[in-house]
Design a protein around this motif. Structure first.
Motif: not given
Lengths: 360, 360
Positions: B89-95, B109-124
């Protein structure tokens, strides 16, 4: 109880034998101890069901080896976007035949992605015939040519594949796929929602020539990319597993009936019975040009539309269901797909005769 | 025959009572003279089935009246695109919260449409826990915040809805929807593929707050527009009718069981049985942080991976199916959805005990 015949345009009648088999296998498929609905799509049982369904469809339609068969979701409506998204491949326009309400839907969606050239239209006569090959205005730079080979609402069937030279032909066959042999090699893409002649709603079959796969326009959702589904044999995501199973049972039923050539004979017989009666009657009328009359969807009108409601009510009392025509065209419509037995057509004609007599 | 228990992650076990009813109604639904699969989606019979399914889901989940319930196709994979297409809706990014393989798919998939901010990750820690609320790096300008509340492959469940202020929370609940009460009012959008806790594959449920509907990005296919489906009560095109029917039967079954609070108790009991056994055992191991252990998908390892194959083979011989872990994490996984009876969990533990003893 009165024998029921269901003339719904879709979702529509399924072969009784197929439903009975599905019922018998519901709790335990072939001793697997589980329902088909409970099977992992990546387990050996379901993989065998899907592989057999594809093999049987390939055999029934004689699909050449350079075509992929995809079992997708989202119906013809999703194909209205997927076709331009996958087939434009750098081109700016596509040719569409305008033969009725379903082709119009495809046109409207495609126009959001490219310039649509109307190669021919039968709008002048309220879509009661198909624009002929002679009249087509083809565009050499078109990415593809799209047509709807059977208009479910209008009842118009196109029997000859338009000749378009090097431009790939794309066809929405939703409402008459498997009703007769089709030469797949004449098409670039064939698509069909399952809920008319294949199986339950929620399954969509796409048959696509391999060389047309691989280039999508920017912003195409991954799930709308033919290549993703082709590369993953329709298992990129969880497919409509039960729909594939039901379709597979219908394919076996068609093979047992003698395949598509045999079905065509039966469908000619069934539809001729009804058209012959309509043509002989002063009470009923078929508005469709003789050379484009659909063998699957047969709209007709009563001589006095004021009788429509009473016709429908009495038909229902006689076990003849879903005969109301689409609201956009009015009147009646009898959809007589592969699974409609000839007894259903005979019962309908018998009722029509007695109704005409009573209301003459 | 050995009693079969199916631990598939999805498509998955369905309640036996539901399958039996589907079998009994296959040829003739409530005297309609036709199968649910044969019904026009616009006929009064199917309209009543769909309306009742929605009403029961609303009751089970206490869905507020300012949320639409959509019965769609295309699975969570389609939602991965539909969410950004409808919610930016007009914004450029999503968390996005990065908690495992499924959230990663949504992110890609979202990264194909907007800037994706990783708000947190448990990849470590190889996605064996959920990034906690404290650790989240939220972005005030985000169009929405997305998380996967139950990672089907990793076996990580998030029990508290992240607090994001005014930013709408979007949640993929595919693998644990209906397993316990959820406060829908805390979400902007909830979506779930049906094939785990709802019904057969091919149906996708979307619950969306009305004020988030109506603005899509350029090029969004019509079928990917929430508004189209909301305005047409999921009947813009032919929906997956049989899937909706089956889901409706599952909803009735859940209501008869006492609703979601009762299901939560049962699910705590079932999952605790297995986790307690895993924790007490030296032979098996659960890699997941205690506070994030999924009640639906329980991955575990054997002390010696060389025994995996023999474990799976013997489990199968004992009627315990589909216990192989996802290839990306290895080991075993027992999916114990709502429809898995406690007897199945007990049979699994019994087998695990005897296998451990024999291979000590």
């Amino acid at each position: 109880m009165t024998q029921i015949f269901n003339f719904s345009a879709g979702p529509a009648v399924l072969p009784k034998e197929v439903l009975a088999q599905a019922r018998d296998e519901m709790m335990d498929w072939h001793g697997a101890g589980m329902s088909v609905m409970e099977m992992s799509h990546r387990g050996k049982e379901f993989m065998s069901i899907a592989a057999e369904a594809e093999a049987d469809l390939r055999e029934l339609m004689s699909i050449p080896s350079n075509y992929k068969v995809l079992f997708l979701q989202g119906g013809a409506h999703s194909q209205f976007s997927m076709v331009p998204m996958n087939l434009l491949r750098g081109k700016k326009s596509a040719d569409y035949l305008d033969s009725g309400i379903w082709s119009k839907k495809a046109i409207d969606e495609a126009a959001r992605y490219c310039q649509v050239n109307i190669a021919g239209s039968s709008k002048d006569k309220n879509y009661t015939y198909a624009p002929s090959q002679v009249a087509l205005k083809l565009n050499k730079d078109a990415a593809y040519f799209h047509f709807t080979s059977n208009e479910t609402i209008g009842g118009v069937e196109i029997f000859d594949v338009p000749k378009t030279g090097d431009v790939p032909v794309v066809c929405d066959m939703s409402s008459h796929i498997l009703s007769r042999p089709m030469d797949v090699s004449q098409y670039g893409v064939i698509y069909a929602g399952a809920q008319k002649n294949i199986g339950p709603a929620g399954l969509t079959i796409v048959i696509v020539r391999e060389d047309l796969i691989g280039e999508t326009i920017a912003g195409t959702p991954t799930m709308f990319d033919y290549k993703i589904h082709a590369d993953n044999e329709s298992m990129y995501n969880t497919p409509a597993t039960y729909g594939i199973y039901m379709a597979g049972l219908v394919f076996k039923w068609l093979k047992a009936k003698g395949g598509l050539a045999a079905m065509e004979k039966i469908n000619i017989e069934k539809s001729s019975l009804l058209y012959d009666y309509l043509d002989a009657s002063d009470f009923y009328h078929s508005p469709i040009a003789v050379e484009n009359r659909s063998r699957m969807n047969i709209p007709f009108t009563l001589k006095d539309a004021a009788l429509d409601e009473s016709f429908l009510k009495q038909a229902q009392q006689n076990g003849l269901l879903q005969l109301k025509g689409h609201k956009l065209v009015g009147g009646m419509r009898a959809s007589i797909y592969n699974a409609m037995p000839i007894e259903g057509v005979k019962a309908l004609i018998e009722f029509m005769q007695s109704f005409a007599k009573a209301n003459a």
